[in-house]
Design a protein around this motif. Structure first.
Motif, PDB file in Angstrom:
ATOM      1  N   SER A 252       0.833  -1.211   0.000  1.00  0.00           N
ATOM      2  CA  SER A 252       0.000   0.000   0.000  1.00  0.00           C
ATOM      3  C   SER A 252       0.870   1.264   0.000  1.00  0.00           C
ATOM      4  CB  SER A 252      -0.968  -0.006   1.182  1.00  0.00           C
ATOM      5  OG  SER A 252      -0.309   0.330   2.390  1.00  0.00           O
TER       6      SER A 252
ATOM      7  N   ASP B 220       0.776   4.010  -2.882  1.00  0.00           N
ATOM      8  CA  ASP B 220       0.403   5.375  -2.462  1.00  0.00           C
ATOM      9  C   ASP B 220       1.471   6.401  -2.856  1.00  0.00           C
ATOM     10  OD1 ASP B 220      -1.838   4.312  -1.373  1.00  0.00           O
ATOM     11  OD2 ASP B 220      -1.436   4.855   0.694  1.00  0.00           O
ATOM     12  N   ASP B 221       2.728   5.978  -2.896  1.00  0.00           N
ATOM     13  CA  ASP B 221       3.816   6.902  -3.228  1.00  0.00           C
ATOM     14  C   ASP B 221       3.902   7.210  -4.723  1.00  0.00           C
ATOM     15  OD1 ASP B 221       4.660   7.141  -0.605  1.00  0.00           O
ATOM     16  OD2 ASP B 221       6.191   5.581  -0.759  1.00  0.00           O
TER      17      ASP B 221
ATOM     18  N   MET C  70      -0.648   9.030  -7.432  1.00  0.00           N
ATOM     19  CA  MET C  70      -1.290   9.110  -6.107  1.00  0.00           C
ATOM     20  C   MET C  70      -0.673  10.283  -5.331  1.00  0.00           C
ATOM     21  SD  MET C  70      -3.517   6.554  -5.997  1.00  0.00           S
ATOM     22  CE  MET C  70      -3.722   5.113  -4.981  1.00  0.00           C
ATOM     23  N   ASP C  71       0.108   9.989  -4.276  1.00  0.00           N
ATOM     24  CA  ASP C  71       0.653  11.073  -3.460  1.00  0.00           C
ATOM     25  C   ASP C  71       1.943  11.662  -4.025  1.00  0.00           C
ATOM     26  OD1 ASP C  71      -1.453  10.474  -1.863  1.00  0.00           O
ATOM     27  OD2 ASP C  71      -0.302   9.510  -0.284  1.00  0.00           O
TER      28      ASP C  71
ATOM     29  N   GLN D  75      -8.507   4.652   0.610  1.00  0.00           N
ATOM     30  CA  GLN D  75      -7.554   5.478  -0.146  1.00  0.00           C
ATOM     31  C   GLN D  75      -8.291   6.275  -1.225  1.00  0.00           C
ATOM     32  OE1 GLN D  75      -4.574   6.384   0.234  1.00  0.00           O
ATOM     33  NE2 GLN D  75      -3.760   6.964  -1.763  1.00  0.00           N
TER      34      GLN D  75
ATOM     35  N   LYS E 212      -9.136   3.281   5.479  1.00  0.00           N
ATOM     36  CA  LYS E 212      -7.801   3.424   4.875  1.00  0.00           C
ATOM     37  C   LYS E 212      -6.695   2.817   5.734  1.00  0.00           C
ATOM     38  CE  LYS E 212      -4.538   6.753   3.059  1.00  0.00           C
ATOM     39  NZ  LYS E 212      -4.089   8.136   2.973  1.00  0.00           N
TER      40      LYS E 212
END
Lengths: 298, 298
Positions: free
Chosen positions: B83, B87-88, B92-93, B158, B182
């Motif tokens: 995850s 997410d990185d 995404m982020d 998320q 999340k």
């Protein structure tokens, strides 16, 4: 056994798929259903459903009740669809169309498509764990699926395929290994997971025979795919012809030429038939499915 | 029970993790190990290992032998790391650093990082299916993990978190649901999966108590995270302070102010302690772990 079974089985699968999606994706209390909508969009894409059909065929031939196979078949299709959604992403193949419809990240957006793939993989294992089969069978199916799609299966094969253009000394054995990991492993697993549902247990020799059937069948399709990319036009192929050449991809045609590649596909198809005949019981559903799939490819 | 257990357990986990990675990622016949290398890079990141420790703590308190918990703990950490890697990603982020090291897609590349996450999820289920536990326990753990991380758990949370800035009428209840999906769902699952390993079966009331413990503990951390983002400076925080405000994120501080948020975190921590005391046996490992985690956050 004729093709009528297949058409009916595919219809039944589509109905079951909608039921499963309704059960898992219907969540009235959420502030947004975007992920759930996108998962539905990706799953209900009008695909051939070859992998679920292989699961049903192998299971039915082994005497499994069809109702015990639905969640297994949905799990397999969920994994296949997750792999398509991730493969289509801009950082991978960057495809905007699939079966004439916008790909998931085009219809929605990239983060959503990433999460659709992630959640479909989880959904697959949830389906396997919630089937009507016994826990020992369920665990064998989880193991079979997980090992087929991880670093030594589908995901690992996709990685090697992406790197392939950089390999200078690639052999036809390397190409075969990449295909076997990228697409063959899930095809083999689809067949084995259906047969594993047999309550009296799948014998090692039947398991080996079915693996061999899946291996040869999966590879036959891949080789014919490479041949058709060269010999067909875009209209009859339904996708852009000559793409492999344009993308400088390693293919069977490049390694052995069109004629030898065609013969190799025919040989693999015969190998698949022979492997089926090695099983301890007759396999009419698998035979019918092979005929049907081959008629649509060769 | 003091903190020595925790330090020793974390060390043992790191050793077991390396053993598992060696077993699953050592593949001498492949033409490239890039995916396997990247999976190792992502997994061996010097994290706190809070989730595996929660799994060990709950299992040990329920009388499970520690050797029966290693593969379960590795599975949980594999999911957590998958995850983080996804997410990185840029879509995404878009984070380039994690724990002071380049994120996976920076150290390798985007397609590899995508496949690292995909393959780590599969590896998690493979580990669960290959543990020494009975098939019926394994199936319960697969179900517990799969439902915690799918469209109604981690992946769904998320997605909602990404959409949150667009919600005009978001309530603190919505915020709580997002966090619970999340991050909370996997924390709860880590605890329950450890306890499920109890061979005589986990009672429904103990399961409910442990879920409540996990829910309150996970939320307490989230609330304190929001508080520290406002009250700490970047150096003592180890990451950029004030990021939530700058990104216009919905936080507990925005909904209730710093003082009320602090009090809410303390209240949640007390709720977690009370939930533990409801269990049918004493839970010294869980209590010690809660103290240790709280001391590093509050």
């Amino acid at each position: 056994m004729d093709g009528a079974w297949l058409v009916a089985q595919r219809e039944q699968f589509e109905q079951q798929l909608v039921l499963v999606l309704d059960r898992y994706l219907d969540v009235p209390h959420l502030i947004s259903f975007r992920l759930q909508e996108a998962m539905r969009y990706a799953m209900l894409n009008g695909g051939k459903r070859a992998r679920p059909l292989l699961c049903y065929a192998a299971g039915l031939d082994m005497g499994v009740a069809v109702d015990d196979l639905h969640l297994v078949a949905v799990a397999i299709e969920a994994v296949h669809v997750y792999s398509l959604v991730h493969d289509d992403l801009p950082c991978m193949d960057d495809d905007v169309l699939r079966r004439g419809k916008p790909t998931c990240h085009v219809a929605y957006d990239e983060p959503t498509a990433l999460l659709v793939g992630d959640a479909l993989q989880s959904l697959a294992f949830e389906c396997l764990a919630e089937s009507s089969l016994s826990p020992s069978i369920q665990v064998q199916q989880v193991k079979c699926l997980a090992s087929a799609i991880g670093q030594l299966g589908m995901a690992g094969g996709q990685q090697l395929d992406l790197l392939a253009p950089q390999y200078r000394d690639m052999t036809v054995q390397d190409l075969e290994m990449i295909h076997r990991m990228k697409t063959g492993a899930l095809i083999e697993a689809s067949i084995v997971m259906g047969a594993l549902a047999k309550s009296s247990g799948l014998s090692l020799s039947d398991r080996a025979g079915l693996r061999q059937f899946g291996r040869a069948l999966g590879l036959a399709f891949q080789v014919m795919d490479d041949v058709l990319d060269v010999t067909s036009d875009t209209v009859s192929l339904g996708k852009t012809a000559g793409k492999d050449e344009a993308q400088n991809k390693a293919t069977y045609v490049r390694f052995m030429g069109v004629e030898k590649a065609k013969n190799y596909a025919i040989q693999l198809n015969d190998e698949a038939k022979a492997a089926l005949r090695q099983c301890s019981v007759s396999m009419p559903h698998c035979e019918a499915l092979q005929e049907w799939l081959i008629a649509r490819t060769f």
